[in-house]
Design a protein around this motif. Structure first.
Motif, PDB file in Angstrom:
ATOM      1  N   ASP A   1      48.248  45.269  99.379  1.00  0.00           N
ATOM      2  CA  ASP A   1      47.017  45.099 100.160  1.00  0.00           C
ATOM      3  C   ASP A   1      46.076  46.286 100.019  1.00  0.00           C
ATOM      4  OD1 ASP A   1      47.881  42.656 101.041  1.00  0.00           O
ATOM      5  OD2 ASP A   1      48.503  43.344 103.026  1.00  0.00           O
ATOM      6  N   ARG A   2      46.612  47.470  99.740  1.00  0.00           N
ATOM      7  CA  ARG A   2      45.776  48.666  99.643  1.00  0.00           C
ATOM      8  C   ARG A   2      45.021  48.743  98.320  1.00  0.00           C
ATOM      9  NH1 ARG A   2      46.352  53.908  97.607  1.00  0.00           N
ATOM     10  NH2 ARG A   2      48.451  53.412  96.876  1.00  0.00           N
ATOM     11  N   VAL A   3      45.724  48.537  97.209  1.00  0.00           N
ATOM     12  CA  VAL A   3      45.116  48.718  95.882  1.00  0.00           C
ATOM     13  C   VAL A   3      44.627  47.417  95.267  1.00  0.00           C
ATOM     14  CG1 VAL A   3      46.598  50.717  95.491  1.00  0.00           C
ATOM     15  CG2 VAL A   3      47.279  48.484  94.575  1.00  0.00           C
ATOM     16  N   GLY A   4      44.880  46.295  95.937  1.00  0.00           N
ATOM     17  CA  GLY A   4      44.512  45.007  95.376  1.00  0.00           C
ATOM     18  C   GLY A   4      45.652  44.424  94.563  1.00  0.00           C
ATOM     19  N   TYR A   5      45.484  43.176  94.161  1.00  0.00           N
ATOM     20  CA  TYR A   5      46.516  42.469  93.410  1.00  0.00           C
ATOM     21  C   TYR A   5      45.990  42.075  92.028  1.00  0.00           C
ATOM     22  CZ  TYR A   5      48.890  42.115  97.898  1.00  0.00           C
ATOM     23  OH  TYR A   5      49.509  42.404  99.088  1.00  0.00           O
ATOM     24  N   TYR A   6      46.888  42.163  91.039  1.00  0.00           N
ATOM     25  CA  TYR A   6      46.546  41.824  89.661  1.00  0.00           C
ATOM     26  C   TYR A   6      47.707  41.044  89.052  1.00  0.00           C
ATOM     27  CZ  TYR A   6      43.270  45.794  90.159  1.00  0.00           C
ATOM     28  OH  TYR A   6      42.300  46.665  90.585  1.00  0.00           O
ATOM     29  N   ASP A   7      47.405  40.178  88.112  1.00  0.00           N
ATOM     30  CA  ASP A   7      48.443  39.527  87.323  1.00  0.00           C
ATOM     31  C   ASP A   7      48.831  40.474  86.197  1.00  0.00           C
ATOM     32  OD1 ASP A   7      48.175  37.288  88.924  1.00  0.00           O
ATOM     33  OD2 ASP A   7      46.828  36.254  87.535  1.00  0.00           O
ATOM     34  N   ILE A   8      50.117  40.777  86.079  1.00  0.00           N
ATOM     35  CA  ILE A   8      50.596  41.706  85.057  1.00  0.00           C
ATOM     36  C   ILE A   8      51.675  41.025  84.219  1.00  0.00           C
ATOM     37  CG2 ILE A   8      50.027  43.683  86.515  1.00  0.00           C
ATOM     38  CD1 ILE A   8      53.014  44.013  87.089  1.00  0.00           C
ATOM     39  N   PRO A   9      52.007  41.605  83.053  1.00  0.00           N
ATOM     40  CA  PRO A   9      53.015  40.985  82.184  1.00  0.00           C
ATOM     41  C   PRO A   9      54.344  40.761  82.875  1.00  0.00           C
ATOM     42  CG  PRO A   9      51.813  42.667  80.981  1.00  0.00           C
ATOM     43  CD  PRO A   9      51.392  42.797  82.419  1.00  0.00           C
ATOM     44  N   GLU A  10      55.010  39.680  82.529  1.00  0.00           N
ATOM     45  CA  GLU A  10      56.241  39.276  83.195  1.00  0.00           C
ATOM     46  C   GLU A  10      57.395  40.247  82.985  1.00  0.00           C
ATOM     47  OE1 GLU A  10      57.433  35.531  81.650  1.00  0.00           O
ATOM     48  OE2 GLU A  10      57.660  36.225  79.587  1.00  0.00           O
ATOM     49  N   ASP A  11      57.358  41.040  81.906  1.00  0.00           N
ATOM     50  CA  ASP A  11      58.474  41.932  81.599  1.00  0.00           C
ATOM     51  C   ASP A  11      58.234  43.368  82.073  1.00  0.00           C
ATOM     52  OD1 ASP A  11      56.446  42.360  79.781  1.00  0.00           O
ATOM     53  OD2 ASP A  11      57.777  42.640  78.055  1.00  0.00           O
ATOM     54  N   PHE A  12      57.200  43.605  82.872  1.00  0.00           N
ATOM     55  CA  PHE A  12      56.938  44.947  83.383  1.00  0.00           C
ATOM     56  C   PHE A  12      57.706  45.184  84.689  1.00  0.00           C
ATOM     57  CE2 PHE A  12      54.233  45.524  80.042  1.00  0.00           C
ATOM     58  CZ  PHE A  12      53.383  46.619  80.137  1.00  0.00           C
ATOM     59  N   PHE A  13      58.038  46.447  84.937  1.00  0.00           N
ATOM     60  CA  PHE A  13      58.796  46.800  86.133  1.00  0.00           C
ATOM     61  C   PHE A  13      58.156  48.018  86.792  1.00  0.00           C
ATOM     62  CE2 PHE A  13      60.711  48.732  82.377  1.00  0.00           C
ATOM     63  CZ  PHE A  13      60.758  50.071  82.725  1.00  0.00           C
TER      64      PHE A  13
END
Length: 204
Positions: free
Chosen positions: A65-77
């Motif tokens: 909620d603070r930095v916003g939401y983004y779609d990122i690659p499925e294999d990132f951790f």
């Protein structure tokens, strides 16, 4: 290239940013003048094509909620820079830890109203470019702006002697300055920066 990136700079450099923002147009530094002309020359014409790539597996939601939401690659951790464990960056990496996504927001709550008005995404981007130029490993830096996203985006695009690339993207949304940074191989950054940025939302 530094994985913790902008957060430390913003934390210690707000007064510098404000000071630069109060300069008149006639007293801009050489880098600011070069950056301005570069923006005007190179407003990209192929961003829509980059955004609509169909083959990217952006199936995981990153951020909060603070930095916003983004779609990122499925294999990132989740990733934490061991040299800066105190940072409030939210970071993700692939298994190589070479390709990294960094999310944050510039907190201006401690600034006066006048200072908050002076500190814009453009001012931050110009001054971050100056800061990045001090790195001896930097080969080239360019600053672009884009109107193709939901908010106007200012991008610092840095190329390092190692061949690695860093894209720092700042934009103002609902009174906050957000930044999304992506670093790693040139292919990784070029492929993913626009689609991830286009997925930005304040809600999950």
């Amino acid at each position: 290239m530094k994985k913790f990136l902008i957060t430390g700079f913003v934390a210690i450099g707000l007064l510098g940013l404000i000071g630069c923002s109060n300069n008149s147009d006639s007293s801009k530094s050489d880098i600011s003048e070069k950056i301005t002309s570069k923006k005007e020359e190179d407003n990209s014409s192929n961003i829509s094509e980059k955004i609509t790539k169909k083959d990217l597996k952006l199936t995981q939601k990153g951020g909060d909620d603070r930095v916003g939401y983004y779609d990122i690659p499925e294999d990132f951790f989740d990733f934490t820079d061991i040299d800066h464990p105190e940072s409030d960056d939210i970071q993700y990496s692939d298994i190589t830890t070479k390709n990294i996504i960094t999310l944050n927001v510039i907190d201006t709550s401690s600034l006066s109203k006048e200072e908050q008005e002076a500190l814009t995404a453009q001012v931050a981007a110009d001054n971050i470019a100056s800061y990045l130029q001090e790195d001896n490993n930097l080969e080239d830096i360019e600053l672009f702006y884009y109107n193709e996203f939901q908010d106007k985006v200012y991008q610092d695009l840095a190329t390092y002697k190692t061949g690695e690339v860093l894209s720092v993207n700042l934009f103002e949304h609902d009174g906050k300055i957000y930044y999304f940074a992506i670093e790693g191989s040139e292919e990784f950054v070029d492929t993913y920066w626009a689609p991830i940025l286009d997925s930005f939302s304040t809600t999950k």
